[in-house]
Scaffold this motif. Sequence first.
Motif, PDB file in Angstrom:
ATOM      1  N   GLU A  43       0.817  -1.213   0.000  1.00 32.67           N
ATOM      2  CA  GLU A  43       0.000   0.000   0.000  1.00 32.67           C
ATOM      3  C   GLU A  43       0.851   1.263   0.000  1.00 32.67           C
ATOM      4  OE1 GLU A  43      -2.693  -0.247   3.267  1.00 32.67           O
ATOM      5  OE2 GLU A  43      -4.073  -1.613   2.229  1.00 32.67           O
ATOM      6  N   LYS A  44       1.902   1.284   0.783  1.00 37.22           N
ATOM      7  CA  LYS A  44       2.703   2.499   0.909  1.00 37.22           C
ATOM      8  C   LYS A  44       3.663   2.704  -0.253  1.00 37.22           C
ATOM      9  CE  LYS A  44       0.949   3.894   4.761  1.00 37.22           C
ATOM     10  NZ  LYS A  44       0.167   5.169   4.842  1.00 37.22           N
ATOM     11  N   LEU A  45       4.190   1.620  -0.796  1.00 39.64           N
ATOM     12  CA  LEU A  45       5.144   1.744  -1.893  1.00 39.64           C
ATOM     13  C   LEU A  45       4.457   1.699  -3.252  1.00 39.64           C
ATOM     14  CD1 LEU A  45       8.175   2.157  -2.140  1.00 39.64           C
ATOM     15  CD2 LEU A  45       8.450  -0.317  -2.287  1.00 39.64           C
ATOM     16  N   GLY A  46       3.383   0.923  -3.341  1.00 39.36           N
ATOM     17  CA  GLY A  46       2.663   0.796  -4.604  1.00 39.36           C
ATOM     18  C   GLY A  46       3.085  -0.455  -5.355  1.00 39.36           C
ATOM     19  N   LYS A  47       2.116  -1.237  -5.852  1.00 36.71           N
ATOM     20  CA  LYS A  47       2.412  -2.490  -6.548  1.00 36.71           C
ATOM     21  C   LYS A  47       3.353  -2.292  -7.733  1.00 36.71           C
ATOM     22  CE  LYS A  47      -1.838  -5.023  -5.455  1.00 36.71           C
ATOM     23  NZ  LYS A  47      -3.060  -5.683  -6.008  1.00 36.71           N
ATOM     24  N   ASN A  48       3.205  -1.160  -8.407  1.00 42.11           N
ATOM     25  CA  ASN A  48       4.007  -0.927  -9.610  1.00 42.11           C
ATOM     26  C   ASN A  48       5.472  -0.676  -9.302  1.00 42.11           C
ATOM     27  OD1 ASN A  48       3.042   1.529  -8.417  1.00 42.11           O
ATOM     28  ND2 ASN A  48       3.759   2.653 -10.207  1.00 42.11           N
ATOM     29  N   HIS A  49       5.801  -0.533  -8.022  1.00 36.82           N
ATOM     30  CA  HIS A  49       7.197  -0.299  -7.634  1.00 36.82           C
ATOM     31  C   HIS A  49       7.859  -1.562  -7.087  1.00 36.82           C
ATOM     32  CE1 HIS A  49       7.269   4.017  -8.247  1.00 36.82           C
ATOM     33  NE2 HIS A  49       6.143   4.142  -7.580  1.00 36.82           N
ATOM     34  N   ILE A  50       7.179  -2.703  -7.128  1.00 37.03           N
ATOM     35  CA  ILE A  50       7.681  -3.903  -6.463  1.00 37.03           C
ATOM     36  C   ILE A  50       7.824  -5.056  -7.453  1.00 37.03           C
ATOM     37  CG2 ILE A  50       7.275  -5.569  -4.615  1.00 37.03           C
ATOM     38  CD1 ILE A  50       5.442  -3.441  -3.304  1.00 37.03           C
ATOM     39  N   ILE A  51       8.956  -5.750  -7.385  1.00 37.30           N
ATOM     40  CA  ILE A  51       9.148  -7.014  -8.106  1.00 37.30           C
ATOM     41  C   ILE A  51       8.908  -8.129  -7.089  1.00 37.30           C
ATOM     42  CG2 ILE A  51      10.792  -8.519  -9.293  1.00 37.30           C
ATOM     43  CD1 ILE A  51      12.146  -5.992 -10.358  1.00 37.30           C
ATOM     44  N   THR A  52       7.886  -8.920  -7.307  1.00 39.11           N
ATOM     45  CA  THR A  52       7.491  -9.959  -6.361  1.00 39.11           C
ATOM     46  C   THR A  52       7.965 -11.336  -6.840  1.00 39.11           C
ATOM     47  OG1 THR A  52       5.394 -10.381  -7.484  1.00 39.11           O
ATOM     48  CG2 THR A  52       5.412  -8.641  -5.791  1.00 39.11           C
ATOM     49  N   PRO A  53       7.970 -12.314  -5.932  1.00 37.63           N
ATOM     50  CA  PRO A  53       8.306 -13.683  -6.348  1.00 37.63           C
ATOM     51  C   PRO A  53       7.406 -14.199  -7.475  1.00 37.63           C
ATOM     52  CG  PRO A  53       8.402 -13.507  -3.975  1.00 37.63           C
ATOM     53  CD  PRO A  53       7.838 -12.203  -4.466  1.00 37.63           C
TER      54      PRO A  53
ATOM     55  N   GLU B 122       7.246 -23.985 -12.948  1.00 39.81           N
ATOM     56  CA  GLU B 122       6.603 -24.839 -11.952  1.00 39.81           C
ATOM     57  C   GLU B 122       6.732 -24.264 -10.555  1.00 39.81           C
ATOM     58  OE1 GLU B 122       6.909 -29.432 -10.225  1.00 39.81           O
ATOM     59  OE2 GLU B 122       8.244 -28.754 -11.822  1.00 39.81           O
ATOM     60  N   ASN B 123       7.903 -23.745 -10.242  1.00 44.13           N
ATOM     61  CA  ASN B 123       8.112 -23.124  -8.940  1.00 44.13           C
ATOM     62  C   ASN B 123       9.149 -22.017  -9.070  1.00 44.13           C
ATOM     63  OD1 ASN B 123      10.769 -24.339  -8.605  1.00 44.13           O
ATOM     64  ND2 ASN B 123       9.679 -26.253  -8.124  1.00 44.13           N
ATOM     65  N   LEU B 124       9.352 -21.291  -8.004  1.00 45.98           N
ATOM     66  CA  LEU B 124      10.250 -20.140  -8.046  1.00 45.98           C
ATOM     67  C   LEU B 124      11.681 -20.561  -8.331  1.00 45.98           C
ATOM     68  CD1 LEU B 124      10.694 -17.108  -7.688  1.00 45.98           C
ATOM     69  CD2 LEU B 124      10.841 -17.488  -5.215  1.00 45.98           C
ATOM     70  N   GLU B 125      12.134 -21.626  -7.701  1.00 46.17           N
ATOM     71  CA  GLU B 125      13.519 -22.033  -7.923  1.00 46.17           C
ATOM     72  C   GLU B 125      13.770 -22.437  -9.368  1.00 46.17           C
ATOM     73  OE1 GLU B 125      16.869 -24.568  -5.632  1.00 46.17           O
ATOM     74  OE2 GLU B 125      15.196 -25.761  -6.407  1.00 46.17           O
TER      75      GLU B 125
ATOM     76  N   GLY C   5       1.628 -21.921   3.670  1.00 45.03           N
ATOM     77  CA  GLY C   5       0.411 -21.569   2.941  1.00 45.03           C
ATOM     78  C   GLY C   5       0.663 -20.799   1.664  1.00 45.03           C
ATOM     79  N   HIS C   6       1.939 -20.563   1.353  1.00 43.81           N
ATOM     80  CA  HIS C   6       2.301 -19.814   0.144  1.00 43.81           C
ATOM     81  C   HIS C   6       3.424 -20.534  -0.602  1.00 43.81           C
ATOM     82  CE1 HIS C   6       0.015 -16.149   1.336  1.00 43.81           C
ATOM     83  NE2 HIS C   6       0.294 -16.576   2.554  1.00 43.81           N
ATOM     84  N   PRO C   7       3.141 -21.716  -1.145  1.00 40.54           N
ATOM     85  CA  PRO C   7       4.193 -22.463  -1.847  1.00 40.54           C
ATOM     86  C   PRO C   7       4.798 -21.639  -2.975  1.00 40.54           C
ATOM     87  CG  PRO C   7       2.013 -23.307  -2.400  1.00 40.54           C
ATOM     88  CD  PRO C   7       1.824 -22.376  -1.249  1.00 40.54           C
ATOM     89  N   SER C   8       6.137 -21.689  -3.078  1.00 41.54           N
ATOM     90  CA  SER C   8       6.860 -20.859  -4.040  1.00 41.54           C
ATOM     91  C   SER C   8       6.620 -19.374  -3.804  1.00 41.54           C
ATOM     92  CB  SER C   8       6.496 -21.223  -5.483  1.00 41.54           C
ATOM     93  OG  SER C   8       7.259 -22.305  -5.925  1.00 41.54           O
ATOM     94  N   LEU C   9       6.211 -19.047  -2.572  1.00 43.46           N
ATOM     95  CA  LEU C   9       5.942 -17.658  -2.169  1.00 43.46           C
ATOM     96  C   LEU C   9       4.809 -17.040  -2.985  1.00 43.46           C
ATOM     97  CD1 LEU C   9       9.619 -16.484  -1.649  1.00 43.46           C
ATOM     98  CD2 LEU C   9       7.957 -17.102   0.108  1.00 43.46           C
ATOM     99  N   LYS C  10       3.882 -17.857  -3.415  1.00 45.11           N
ATOM    100  CA  LYS C  10       2.733 -17.367  -4.176  1.00 45.11           C
ATOM    101  C   LYS C  10       1.957 -16.340  -3.364  1.00 45.11           C
ATOM    102  CE  LYS C  10      -1.351 -18.911  -6.743  1.00 45.11           C
ATOM    103  NZ  LYS C  10      -2.182 -20.082  -7.147  1.00 45.11           N
ATOM    104  N   GLY C  11       1.769 -15.167  -3.942  1.00 47.76           N
ATOM    105  CA  GLY C  11       1.018 -14.110  -3.299  1.00 47.76           C
ATOM    106  C   GLY C  11       1.798 -13.308  -2.289  1.00 47.76           C
TER     107      GLY C  11
END
Length: 368
Positions: free
Chosen positions: A206-216, A224-227, A262-268
């Motif tokens: 919320e404070k930084l903004g989604k457009n400023h973040i690179i997420t997993p 298949e997964n993050l790795e 609850g967040h496999p591969s850091l989903k979400g």
Amino acid sequence: MTAGPRSGSRFISFMKTILTCIAALAFTASQIADTDDLPINKIQLIGSHNSYKQAIDPALFKLFQKKDSVAASKIDYEHISIVDQLNMGLRNLEIDTYSDEKGGRYAHPKGLDMAPNQKAFDPEGKMSKPGFKILHVPDLDFRSYYLTLDECLEDLRKWSEAHPDHTPVFITFEAKGRVSNDNNSLGSSENFTEKTFEALDKVITEKLGKNHIITPDMVRGKYENLESAVLAGNWPTVKNAKGKFLFLLDDHGAKRDMYIAGHPSLKGRVMFVCADPGTPEAAMTIRNNPKDPAIEGLVKKGYIIRTRADSDTKQARENDRSGFTAACNSGAQIVTTDYYLKSTHFKSDYSVSFDGNKYFRANPLFVN
């Protein structure tokens, strides 16, 4: 009037200085342009450790020094403001954050009562309000450029939007406190719970903004997964990561496991974690020892590694650059230091930068 030989010499010297500055600026622009097409795991950058930290008030520090001179020497440093660090070109920040769900938990540090004549602390009452707080050690090393995480993230967003083409900034979060779903336990710091981590993700977004973040999720893409995405080299390029931030949770144990649950591969999730190689969440990790022989192999496989050039003021006091040299040679993409500038607390010539006083470059491990 005809200029004399001395004034002519000064003019030539002045012009040489101007041309040198122009050449340096052109070289810097060229260097950044040369990294644009590199994936972000093939760059190398310097950042700060405990980036928010201000010095302990002299009156309190002297008292602590008399009690434990060794421990005092390890925290005898401070930083310039985070915005000034970013303006210098540093591209990693480390933030220690404490949960304070009801507010006021860290509003009255005991250290204020231990030594007289200290400068005012929190005159605006920010620490009394609910929300995440930023400090190093409660009751002792509690002075920070930002008392709340909210105001820190807001300033980062303002700085980023004022410099939309900035190279990516990596931020390490250390969630201070134990892990428990019971916040009625004793202790000066509040426990981190599942609810706390959800709130932390929400505040960052919320404070930084989604457009400023690179997420997993962005790095994982269709893999298949993050790795598997990381091992396939699916990191964004510097060009595509400009104007953005990546977050890494600094924990190898219970907090990391709670954040993953609850967040496999850091989903979400918003942050990457210090996951072990061979696990679905493995992408970034921390190896504080720059001489760790495993770092180079991990970097070559595609993981992003953060290490340290110095710690506890030791290398700075001894003018020992061997840790920084080892960090650079290891290929670790992120090298942190307390001394991008020389110490103002003791006499030392120690400071850390790449050639040309730069803090961002192509990773030499991948240079042909």
